[in-house]
Design a protein around this motif. Sequence first.
Motif, short mmCIF file in Angstrom:
data_model
loop_
_atom_site.label_atom_id
_atom_site.label_comp_id
_atom_site.label_asym_id
_atom_site.label_seq_id
_atom_site.Cartn_x
_atom_site.Cartn_y
_atom_site.Cartn_z
N LEU A 76 -1.67 1.35 -5.56
CA LEU A 76 -2.45 0.75 -4.48
C LEU A 76 -3.89 1.25 -4.49
CD1 LEU A 76 0.13 0.73 -1.55
CD2 LEU A 76 -0.59 -1.16 -3.00
N ASP A 77 -4.09 2.53 -4.80
CA ASP A 77 -5.45 3.06 -4.89
C ASP A 77 -6.20 2.38 -6.03
OD1 ASP A 77 -5.02 4.76 -2.77
OD2 ASP A 77 -4.45 6.47 -4.04
N THR A 104 4.28 -6.57 -2.28
CA THR A 104 3.17 -5.64 -2.14
C THR A 104 1.87 -6.26 -2.61
OG1 THR A 104 4.69 -3.78 -2.47
CG2 THR A 104 2.34 -3.35 -2.77
N VAL A 108 -1.70 -6.89 -0.58
CA VAL A 108 -3.01 -6.45 -1.05
C VAL A 108 -3.95 -7.63 -1.25
CG1 VAL A 108 -4.19 -5.26 -2.95
CG2 VAL A 108 -2.01 -4.41 -2.11
#
Length: 343
Positions: A76-77, A104, A108
Amino acid sequence: MAELADENQSARDHAAGGTERDLEGATVSDLNRVLVLAGGMSPEHEVSLRSGRRVVESLRRLGVEAQTADADSVLLDTLAADPPQVVFPVLHGASGEDGAIRETLDLVGVPYVGAPPQSCRMAFAKPTAKSLVAARGIAVPRGVALPRTVFSDLGAKALLERVIATLGLPLFVKPDQGGSAFGATAVDDAAALSSALVSCFAYSSTALIEQRVSGTEISVGVLDLGDGPFALPAVEIVPDGGVYDYAARYTAGKTEFFCPARLPEDVAAAAAHAAITAHQALGLRDVSRTDLIVDRDGRVCFLEANVAPGMTETSTLPLAVEAAGLDFAVVCRDLAHQALLRA
């Protein structure tokens, strides 16, 4: 069936000749950064890495900047700090194919290749997939899905006896979820059923026990490059030793593949129809692979569908792409381009 074959040929011709066309004002030249997700935590980790490397190398050959990343604690980063244009998931097994990663990516806001989360969940749950495909008129093996707890609650001996009395022998036992033949066992006699279930429960809490269909094992890939889904040539699978297990799938020389499969024309058309029907019944998108078996009477029987087909040198989808006269790298690029257009 002849009409279906004609439609598939037309779609293949269009795909082969139209990869540079302008779609809604955007061309493939707008695609320049793709992140390939490979690895994961499932037993299919190594296979996924091999698939990922092949996709990355193929995209780079066409001038697309492509990198790999794993579905880990920094993903995610990574997506937030340097978001790619498109994510190309080639994660196999749980999380990679059960819809979690795609859910997910939707959160995002990054477009990705392949089926949406809800479709992944339906395809990954093999009993659910069988029911949905059977409702469209495609033959499926008769079977039952039983959780591990029911054997202790109701008594394993009596339940196993009832399974054999109802389904007969031979049988095939496999986890209700997952791939690469992990936990899957052919059962020829009653004494072997118990140990087959033990192996199965090492990978899933629910076992799918089916009548074993004897015949020709094939896989049929389905692509949609923007003009609707079309079936690739069927790949006939002939494993050394007769069992298409993990080693047979991913060890070069362990399995002989014939593409197109050595099938009569009408049976090949029926296989293509079954694969496209499964793709549509499950709401799949972009690319899928359907595993089928053709029995001695020429009947095509659905086994399961895969939303993230293997892309290795021994995987059936790339073999079928080549047999269709398509360039694997161009197909990878065009699938990523389709995802970019959806954004």
